[in-house]
Scaffold this motif. Structure first.
Motif, PDB file in Angstrom:
ATOM      1  N   PHE A  14      12.403  -0.321 -12.986  1.00  0.00           N
ATOM      2  CA  PHE A  14      11.683  -0.454 -11.716  1.00  0.00           C
ATOM      3  C   PHE A  14      10.562   0.571 -11.656  1.00  0.00           C
ATOM      4  O   PHE A  14      10.577   1.560 -12.382  1.00  0.00           O
ATOM      5  CB  PHE A  14      12.623  -0.271 -10.519  1.00  0.00           C
ATOM      6  CG  PHE A  14      13.227   1.106 -10.451  1.00  0.00           C
ATOM      7  CD1 PHE A  14      12.595   2.122  -9.742  1.00  0.00           C
ATOM      8  CD2 PHE A  14      14.410   1.398 -11.117  1.00  0.00           C
ATOM      9  CE1 PHE A  14      13.144   3.397  -9.688  1.00  0.00           C
ATOM     10  CE2 PHE A  14      14.970   2.656 -11.068  1.00  0.00           C
ATOM     11  CZ  PHE A  14      14.334   3.661 -10.352  1.00  0.00           C
ATOM     12  N   CYS A  15       9.612   0.310 -10.778  1.00  0.00           N
ATOM     13  CA  CYS A  15       8.477   1.218 -10.588  1.00  0.00           C
ATOM     14  C   CYS A  15       7.994   1.084  -9.143  1.00  0.00           C
ATOM     15  O   CYS A  15       7.747  -0.027  -8.663  1.00  0.00           O
ATOM     16  CB  CYS A  15       7.359   0.846 -11.554  1.00  0.00           C
ATOM     17  SG  CYS A  15       5.839   1.795 -11.338  1.00  0.00           S
ATOM     18  N   ASP A  16       7.829   2.202  -8.471  1.00  0.00           N
ATOM     19  CA  ASP A  16       7.352   2.214  -7.081  1.00  0.00           C
ATOM     20  C   ASP A  16       5.828   2.077  -7.073  1.00  0.00           C
ATOM     21  O   ASP A  16       5.111   2.965  -7.533  1.00  0.00           O
ATOM     22  CB  ASP A  16       7.778   3.513  -6.401  1.00  0.00           C
ATOM     23  CG  ASP A  16       7.471   3.528  -4.914  1.00  0.00           C
ATOM     24  OD1 ASP A  16       6.667   2.699  -4.443  1.00  0.00           O
ATOM     25  OD2 ASP A  16       8.037   4.388  -4.214  1.00  0.00           O
ATOM     26  N   LEU A  17       5.347   0.956  -6.557  1.00  0.00           N
ATOM     27  CA  LEU A  17       3.909   0.710  -6.451  1.00  0.00           C
ATOM     28  C   LEU A  17       3.447   0.689  -4.993  1.00  0.00           C
ATOM     29  O   LEU A  17       2.426   0.087  -4.668  1.00  0.00           O
ATOM     30  CB  LEU A  17       3.549  -0.610  -7.147  1.00  0.00           C
ATOM     31  CG  LEU A  17       3.634  -0.594  -8.675  1.00  0.00           C
ATOM     32  CD1 LEU A  17       3.425  -1.992  -9.236  1.00  0.00           C
ATOM     33  CD2 LEU A  17       2.629   0.366  -9.272  1.00  0.00           C
ATOM     34  N   THR A  18       4.183   1.367  -4.128  1.00  0.00           N
ATOM     35  CA  THR A  18       3.853   1.377  -2.696  1.00  0.00           C
ATOM     36  C   THR A  18       2.442   1.904  -2.451  1.00  0.00           C
ATOM     37  O   THR A  18       1.659   1.275  -1.722  1.00  0.00           O
ATOM     38  CB  THR A  18       4.884   2.216  -1.915  1.00  0.00           C
ATOM     39  OG1 THR A  18       6.180   1.650  -2.117  1.00  0.00           O
ATOM     40  CG2 THR A  18       4.562   2.251  -0.434  1.00  0.00           C
ATOM     41  N   ASN A  19       2.096   3.035  -3.023  1.00  0.00           N
ATOM     42  CA  ASN A  19       0.765   3.613  -2.802  1.00  0.00           C
ATOM     43  C   ASN A  19      -0.344   2.745  -3.371  1.00  0.00           C
ATOM     44  O   ASN A  19      -1.445   2.672  -2.805  1.00  0.00           O
ATOM     45  CB  ASN A  19       0.681   5.020  -3.401  1.00  0.00           C
ATOM     46  CG  ASN A  19       1.558   6.001  -2.665  1.00  0.00           C
ATOM     47  OD1 ASN A  19       1.836   5.839  -1.478  1.00  0.00           O
ATOM     48  ND2 ASN A  19       2.026   7.014  -3.376  1.00  0.00           N
ATOM     49  N   GLU A  20      -0.057   2.079  -4.472  1.00  0.00           N
ATOM     50  CA  GLU A  20      -1.063   1.242  -5.125  1.00  0.00           C
ATOM     51  C   GLU A  20      -1.233  -0.100  -4.428  1.00  0.00           C
ATOM     52  O   GLU A  20      -2.214  -0.797  -4.669  1.00  0.00           O
ATOM     53  CB  GLU A  20      -0.680   1.019  -6.598  1.00  0.00           C
ATOM     54  CG  GLU A  20      -0.755   2.261  -7.459  1.00  0.00           C
ATOM     55  CD  GLU A  20       0.364   3.274  -7.198  1.00  0.00           C
ATOM     56  OE1 GLU A  20       0.197   4.429  -7.586  1.00  0.00           O
ATOM     57  OE2 GLU A  20       1.398   2.910  -6.597  1.00  0.00           O
ATOM     58  N   THR A  21      -0.300  -0.474  -3.583  1.00  0.00           N
ATOM     59  CA  THR A  21      -0.341  -1.755  -2.859  1.00  0.00           C
ATOM     60  C   THR A  21      -0.385  -1.509  -1.354  1.00  0.00           C
ATOM     61  O   THR A  21       0.235  -2.228  -0.581  1.00  0.00           O
ATOM     62  CB  THR A  21       0.888  -2.613  -3.233  1.00  0.00           C
ATOM     63  OG1 THR A  21       2.082  -1.867  -2.974  1.00  0.00           O
ATOM     64  CG2 THR A  21       0.859  -3.025  -4.695  1.00  0.00           C
ATOM     65  N   SER A  22      -1.133  -0.497  -0.944  1.00  0.00           N
ATOM     66  CA  SER A  22      -1.122  -0.059   0.458  1.00  0.00           C
ATOM     67  C   SER A  22      -1.962  -0.935   1.397  1.00  0.00           C
ATOM     68  O   SER A  22      -1.732  -0.922   2.599  1.00  0.00           O
ATOM     69  CB  SER A  22      -1.587   1.396   0.559  1.00  0.00           C
ATOM     70  OG  SER A  22      -2.902   1.523   0.054  1.00  0.00           O
ATOM     71  N   ASP A  23      -2.916  -1.684   0.856  1.00  0.00           N
ATOM     72  CA  ASP A  23      -3.655  -2.624   1.702  1.00  0.00           C
ATOM     73  C   ASP A  23      -2.764  -3.852   1.864  1.00  0.00           C
ATOM     74  O   ASP A  23      -2.679  -4.699   0.966  1.00  0.00           O
ATOM     75  CB  ASP A  23      -4.987  -2.994   1.065  1.00  0.00           C
ATOM     76  CG  ASP A  23      -5.825  -3.899   1.962  1.00  0.00           C
ATOM     77  OD1 ASP A  23      -5.278  -4.521   2.905  1.00  0.00           O
ATOM     78  OD2 ASP A  23      -7.044  -3.991   1.721  1.00  0.00           O
TER      79      ASP A  23
END
Length: 130
Positions: free
Chosen positions: A85-94
């Motif tokens: 798994f990988c947290d992409l929350t910041n990269e998908t913030s829009d």
């Protein structure tokens, strides 16, 4: 030997064995079921190891991009990791922007191809859960 079997024998002898084995390993290493899971706009990319990944020596590389972009961006915190798994929350913030993620595996110096997600829009995923 029938003509069909002769031709098959020719093909097997014509191609070096290493190429066939590497190509097979390449496909078997490829991550499976790559997808985003989103909860309260916390967006995590998940995957399962490829069919050939039975050892702990496999490492994973994650990239992402916004829909319409040509260039993929490396997720530095998820570059050469052991987790699935990988947290992409910041990269998908829009939250109204659509995104893609993709993952590849390396094991014993053999690299898999990339496995890409379907298009992911954080707002839509949140709305589906309501």
């Amino acid at each position: 030997m029938t003509p069909k079997h002769c031709f098959l024998g020719f093909l097997i002898s014509f191609f070096p064995t290493g190429v066939i084995e590497t190509q097979s390993a390449h496909e078997c290493l490829k991550p499976q079921r790559v997808h985003f899971q989103s909860r309260n706009f916390h967006n995590i990319l998940h995957w399962q190891p490829g069919r050939a990944c039975t050892s702990n020596s496999s490492i994973y590389f994650v990239q992402y991009k916004t829909y319409g972009q040509r260039q993929w961006k490396n997720k530095e915190d998820c570059w050469g990791i052991l987790e699935f798994f990988c947290d992409l929350t910041n990269e998908t913030s829009d939250i109204q922007e659509p995104y893609y993620g993709r993952v590849r595996t390396t094991s014993a110096e053999i690299h898999s191809g990339w496995t890409m997600t379907q298009r992911f829009t954080p707002w839509w995923e949140r709305a589906k859960g309501i």
